[in-house]
Design an enzyme around this catalytic site. Structure first.
Site, short mmCIF file in Angstrom:
data_model
loop_
_atom_site.label_atom_id
_atom_site.label_comp_id
_atom_site.label_asym_id
_atom_site.label_seq_id
_atom_site.Cartn_x
_atom_site.Cartn_y
_atom_site.Cartn_z
N GLY A 108 12.10 23.48 47.47
CA GLY A 108 12.86 23.47 48.71
C GLY A 108 12.71 22.16 49.43
O GLY A 108 11.65 21.88 49.98
N LYS A 114 9.70 36.69 67.24
CA LYS A 114 10.70 36.14 66.33
C LYS A 114 12.00 36.89 66.55
O LYS A 114 12.00 38.08 66.90
CB LYS A 114 10.27 36.31 64.87
CG LYS A 114 10.90 35.31 63.92
CD LYS A 114 10.22 33.95 64.01
CE LYS A 114 10.69 33.01 62.91
NZ LYS A 114 9.91 31.77 62.88
#
Length: 363
Positions: free
Chosen positions: A191, A88
């Site tokens: 969300g 990442k």
């Protein structure tokens, strides 16, 4: 490495998310780039994971997030059946402050940083980055996925991410209620951005009753204009306390399941797209103690990484969709393993992923 502070070194060497193979701190003063690339494992193949662009309060916070996210990608890719390890990257800064030429220069510099790793890390989109950004990064780095179709990519990975989460919900319904459908169930989605708004569409098509919240008014408005039957609550705290909620779907940033939210959660199932939903070790047991079924986030939200991984070999949407549909079976297998081993589903998922990585290292 440049400008490594004592705090960053402490995070690197004393993180409870240890075992990473490599962590690179990148800086380019001319473009304003300051980034962290974390490679957790390459046991199954080159590390694959997105690039997050976020205004971290400190370098230490950015490093900690990169380490945690990279580790999660190793487990996600292992359970998705991909021949990739986990990595990442995080870019430190406010993405809205970088526009036009300034954003382009920063992304080109970032692309050169990724390219310097020689293919050990393959990048893609994440929070704060978009398909257009990956097109720019790819100008300097061939190990870039999540590009636009016009530039040889697959486009928006949130489409299959939401589809995978929906499959995880279906598996949860099968395990808990004996029927793989959300028809008549009340689902709360926290969300409704890139992934959440697609998820709402799947839920409504399956006959679910949907309640949403989002800090961005424009995201809520987009949903209510398309689907006026969707209910809206003020914030996440109100959502998790909603009466009659069957499933809670955290689809924003991580840490949604914590010491404050779990005790008041009304839902019987948690299954959402957000990464790293468990705020700290032990939360998975708190959920189990309350008889709340948790579908591990890195299992159900793997549709996106399945899509970007496929892009490396010539993207085929239907092939990817078929792979993402298997999240249903994987989720059911994790629930079965959890029951047989007498452990929470999160621990069962970890065991399965760790075994696949261990087998690969042994070979």
């Amino acid at each position: 490495m440049t400008d490594v502070t004592d705090g960053v070194l402490h995070t690197l060497f004393h993180s409870d998310q240890g075992g990473h193979e490599q962590v690179v701190l990148c800086q380019d003063r001319a473009s304003g780039l300051k980034a962290v690339i974390a490679i957790h494992s390459t046991a199954l193949g080159p590390a694959l994971g997105g690039t997050r662009f976020h205004p971290y309060a400190s370098e230490e916070e950015a490093v900690a997030d990169a380490l945690n996210l990279a580790r999660g990608m190793s487990y996600k890719n292992a359970l998705a059946g991909l021949d990739h390890g986990g990595g990442k990257a995080v870019i430190i800064g406010d993405p809205e402050a970088f526009e036009g030429d300034r954003r382009t220069e920063l992304l080109l510099s970032y692309g050169r940083s990724v390219a310097s790793l020689g293919g050990r890390y393959v990048t893609a989109c994440d929070v704060g980055t978009y398909v257009a950004d990956m097109d720019v990064v790819a100008r300097e780095c061939r190990w870039t996925t999540g590009r636009s179709p016009e530039n040889g990519g697959a486009g928006d990975s949130s489409v299959l991410t939401s589809f995978g989460v929906f499959q995880g919900m279906r598996a949860s319904a099968q395990h808990l209620w004996g029927d793989p459908t959300l028809r008549g169930r009340k689902v709360g989605v926290a969300g409704v951005g890139k992934v959440g708004h697609h998820l709402v569409g799947h839920l409504l098509a399956d006959g679910a009753r949907v309640v949403i919240t989002d800090v961005r008014e424009e995201s809520v408005r987009r949903i209510t204009e398309q689907h006026p039957e969707v209910a809206v609550v003020a914030d996440t705290e109100a959502l998790i306390r909603t009466e009659g909620l069957d499933i809670y779907a955290p689809c924003a940033l991580g840490g949604a399941l914590n010491d404050d939210t779990v005790p008041v959660l009304t839902a019987s199932v948690v299954c959402g797209a957000a990464n790293n939903q468990l705020a700290h070790p032990g939360v998975e047991k708190d959920l189990a103690d309350r008889s709340i079924l948790y579908a591990p986030d890195y299992v159900v939200n793997a549709g996106g990484v399945i899509q970007v991984a496929d892009e490396l070999d010539g993207f085929d949407f239907e092939r990817c969709r078929a792979k993402a549909a298997r999240i249903f079976d994987t989720t059911l297998a994790i629930f079965a393993r959890a029951k047989s081993d007498g452990i929470p589903p999160a621990a069962a998922a970890d065991r399965i992923a760790e075994q696949r990585m261990a087998d690969a290292r042994a070979r």
